[in-house]
Design a protein around this motif. Structure first.
Motif, PDB file in Angstrom:
ATOM      1  N   PRO A  45      39.510  38.123  69.618  1.00 23.56           N
ATOM      2  CA  PRO A  45      40.741  39.005  69.429  1.00 23.56           C
ATOM      3  C   PRO A  45      39.864  40.365  68.715  1.00 23.56           C
ATOM      4  O   PRO A  45      39.046  40.464  67.990  1.00 23.56           O
ATOM      5  N   THR A  46      40.958  41.645  69.011  1.00 22.70           N
ATOM      6  CA  THR A  46      40.265  42.824  68.236  1.00 22.70           C
ATOM      7  C   THR A  46      39.898  42.934  67.026  1.00 22.70           C
ATOM      8  O   THR A  46      38.743  43.372  66.545  1.00 22.70           O
ATOM      9  N   LYS A  47      40.671  41.988  65.872  1.00 19.93           N
ATOM     10  CA  LYS A  47      40.366  42.056  64.766  1.00 19.93           C
ATOM     11  C   LYS A  47      38.905  41.352  64.591  1.00 19.93           C
ATOM     12  O   LYS A  47      38.325  41.690  63.657  1.00 19.93           O
ATOM     13  N   THR A  48      38.673  40.264  65.126  1.00 20.79           N
ATOM     14  CA  THR A  48      37.448  39.666  64.995  1.00 20.79           C
ATOM     15  C   THR A  48      36.318  40.513  65.458  1.00 20.79           C
ATOM     16  O   THR A  48      35.182  40.605  64.596  1.00 20.79           O
ATOM     17  N   GLY A 104      41.232  51.962  64.960  1.00 21.30           N
ATOM     18  CA  GLY A 104      41.904  52.830  65.633  1.00 21.30           C
ATOM     19  C   GLY A 104      41.083  52.949  67.151  1.00 21.30           C
ATOM     20  O   GLY A 104      41.644  52.824  67.957  1.00 21.30           O
ATOM     21  N   PHE A 105      39.672  53.420  67.071  1.00 20.62           N
ATOM     22  CA  PHE A 105      39.020  53.605  68.535  1.00 20.62           C
ATOM     23  C   PHE A 105      38.872  52.153  68.847  1.00 20.62           C
ATOM     24  O   PHE A 105      39.134  52.118  70.217  1.00 20.62           O
ATOM     25  N   LEU A 106      38.790  51.198  68.278  1.00 24.47           N
ATOM     26  CA  LEU A 106      38.867  49.914  68.862  1.00 24.47           C
ATOM     27  C   LEU A 106      40.125  49.452  69.615  1.00 24.47           C
ATOM     28  O   LEU A 106      39.890  48.657  70.668  1.00 24.47           O
ATOM     29  N   THR A 107      41.149  49.900  69.059  1.00 24.22           N
ATOM     30  CA  THR A 107      42.621  49.799  69.668  1.00 24.22           C
ATOM     31  C   THR A 107      42.337  50.129  71.152  1.00 24.22           C
ATOM     32  O   THR A 107      43.119  49.502  71.961  1.00 24.22           O
ATOM     33  N   TYR A 108      41.738  51.368  71.257  1.00 22.68           N
ATOM     34  CA  TYR A 108      41.652  51.974  72.641  1.00 22.68           C
ATOM     35  C   TYR A 108      40.556  51.467  73.303  1.00 22.68           C
ATOM     36  O   TYR A 108      40.543  50.947  74.569  1.00 22.68           O
ATOM     37  N   ALA A 109      39.317  51.012  72.857  1.00 20.19           N
ATOM     38  CA  ALA A 109      38.269  50.943  73.584  1.00 20.19           C
ATOM     39  C   ALA A 109      37.918  49.188  73.716  1.00 20.19           C
ATOM     40  O   ALA A 109      37.586  49.080  74.962  1.00 20.19           O
TER      41      ALA A 109
END
Ligand code: ZN
Length: 552
Positions: free
Chosen positions: A379-382, A358-363
């Protein structure tokens, strides 16, 4: 905690140096009526409390000044300042100790303990006297000669360790550590003096001094609950191909890294009007007053996670210190209630928030903007998998969230055995290597990366500190679960970069109390139950099961 400079520095409020109420000015006995006599007694209590507060304010000012000197030493002081700084800090520390252990203060505290008996448990004066008296008894129980010998041990052993570790030569440390173990036993015995019951292990008084109410047995129980779960999760996490964390190890300009981490810390709630960040070899947080709480971080151009997560960790400590109620300034109630609870605040923001999807979705999109060349194609997932990469390793400070507690358990077990005589100092390297093989499945090649890696045993008592890291991990999840139960929207808010609901819950339930609530009491009030490993186990299981599932 090593990353956290603990003291009770309260230098911001104007020094209240007005008339210290002398006992000669207290109302004399034999008042005319019982009503007048009750009033006289009450006035006497108020003036004695004022006396205590004035004394504590002076102690806090000295300690605060000492903290400024130490912060400067760790950040900006030129090398040539070392000798002068060491004597300046020692002088301030001695003055603070002399003021705090003044027998007159002990007498005041004893009298006030009786006088305030009838007040409620929540009474702030009663809490002040209770905590100050406990600190006073601890400070006066240990003979000054023993404090001196421990201080000399720390200086000598630390100096030897700075040679022994790079030389990978444990033999240099054997006589030092043997002396350290003997001194620590003396210290524990002095601390236990006068306690009729409850002390079953030689290390119990050291544990209780850090984490009031806890013992070796209760810490062993926590590890026994955690370890089987950690072992299964670790096995799953490492059963497949290791996830790629290469995206973290590119070139990232340092100034940009520092600015980014501090911006996130500020969004979390670290108030930069009452704090600042500088650099030091070992990150820490230090408090001069609630109006001046400072953190340090370290930055590596070839490792993006170093500065970011150090900053988020120390910001968690700093927000706790900034959130202590102003009324507690310059008393023994300012500051965190225990190293374990303090560590729960740093771990909560660093790991539970900072390493969450969740935090990385924003940051993360912002991070990509800062470092487009390096991260545009990641990508964010990576990135999420990279910052949660799990691998058994030799070095505690490099350990991931899952294996960290295993490093702590190994140290805790070894220091217990050193202190109770089951393990001889000379046999420590072999015992260390065997524990790492059995628990983490890794081979210790050198003592430099084995039993010489941590400074703790060579810079203070041999035992009583490591358990607080794992207690912090356990409590971080328990506090977060309680905040979520009250405010279920917190995860959604975090994904949008809004942290104020969580920050306010922590301030109201943890920060503001300072040391006025003991850890067990604080945990019970904030979460509705005693410390429990269940939320932490649930958090780790959900997170690492999902990570393992995603990799097939
Ligand atoms: Zn910490």
């Amino acid at each position: 905690m090593p990353k956290k400079v603990q003291h009770h520095a309260l230098a911001s409020a104007p020094v209240r140096e007005k008339a210290r109420p002398a006992s000669s000015r207290l109302p004399a006995g034999k008042a005319g009526s019982s009503k007048a006599s009750a009033k006289a007694r009450s006035a006497s209590v108020e003036s004695r409390l004022l006396d205590v507060r004035v004394r504590l304010a002076e102690v806090a000012d000295l300690e605060g000044a000492c903290a400024v000197l130490r912060w400067d030493q760790a950040t900006y002081m030129p090398r040539g300042g070392a000798a002068g700084r060491s004597s300046q800090a020692a002088t301030l520390q001695r003055l603070a100790h002399e003021k705090f252990t003044d027998p007159a203060l002990g007498k005041l505290l004893n009298g006030l303990t009786r006088a305030l008996e009838a007040r409620s448990d929540d009474d702030c004066d009663r809490a002040l006297v209770r905590v100050t008296r406990r600190d006073y008894e601890r400070a006066t129980k240990v003979p000054v000669a023993l404090v001196d010998r421990l201080s000399r041990y720390s200086n000598d052993a630390y100096a030897a360790w700075t040679d022994a570790r790079p030389a990978n030569d444990f033999k240099i440390m054997v006589p030092h550590l043997e002396a350290g173990v003997a001194l620590t036993r003396e210290l524990a015995a002095a601390m236990a003096a006068g306690q009729s019951s409850g002390s079953h292990h030689v290390m119990d008084p050291l544990i209780d001094s850090a984490e009031p109410g806890m013992t070796v047995a209760s810490v062993v129980t926590l590890f026994a609950e955690l370890m089987p779960v950690l072992a299964v999760l670790l096995q799953r996490a490492t059963a497949h191909l290791p996830p790629q964390s290469a995206c973290l190890f590119q070139h990232f300009p340092e100034a940009k890294q520092l600015a980014f981490g501090l911006k996130i810390a500020e969004h979390f709630g670290f108030d930069l009007l009452r704090g600042r960040q500088d650099q030091s070899p070992h990150p820490f947080c230090t408090t001069f007053s609630t109006g001046d709480v400072r953190i340090t971080t370290r930055v590596k151009a070839n490792d993006l996670s170093e500065a970011l997560y150090s900053t988020l960790h120390e910001a968690g400590h700093a927000m706790y210190e900034q959130g202590v109620a102003p009324a507690l300034e310059r008393t023994r109630l300012a500051g965190g209630t225990s190293p374990g609870v303090h560590e729960s605040q740093s771990r909560l923001w660093e790991n539970i928030i900072g390493r969450s999807e969740g935090f990385l979705t924003y940051a993360y999109p912002q991070l990509q903007k800062q470092f487009p060349e390096q991260l545009r194609r990641v990508p964010t997932k990576t990135f999420y998998r990279a910052v949660n990469h799990v691998a058994p390793s030799l070095i505690r400070t490099d350990a991931d969230e899952l294996t960290y507690n295993m490093h702590i358990m190994i140290r805790f077990d070894l220091e217990c055995r050193l202190l109770d005589g089951r393990l001889a100092v000379a046999d420590l390297p072999a015992a260390w290597a065997e524990a790492y093989r059995a628990v983490l499945g890794v081979t210790v090649q050198s003592d430099a990366d084995g039993c010489l890696q941590d400074v703790h045993w060579f810079s203070g008592p041999v035992g009583g500190a490591f358990q607080s890291y794992t207690i912090g991990n356990i409590l971080s999840a328990q506090f977060y679960a309680a905040a979520l139960a009250r405010h279920p929207a917190i995860p959604a808010e975090i994904a949008e970069g809004r942290f104020s609901t969580l920050h306010a819950w922590l301030r109201d339930n943890i920060y503001r109390h300072g040391r006025s609530l003991d850890p067990a009491d604080l945990v019970m009030r904030a979460t509705g139950q005693p410390m429990t490993t269940a939320p932490y186990i649930a958090y780790l299981t959900a997170k690492y099961d999902a990570l393992a599932d995603a990799r097939g």
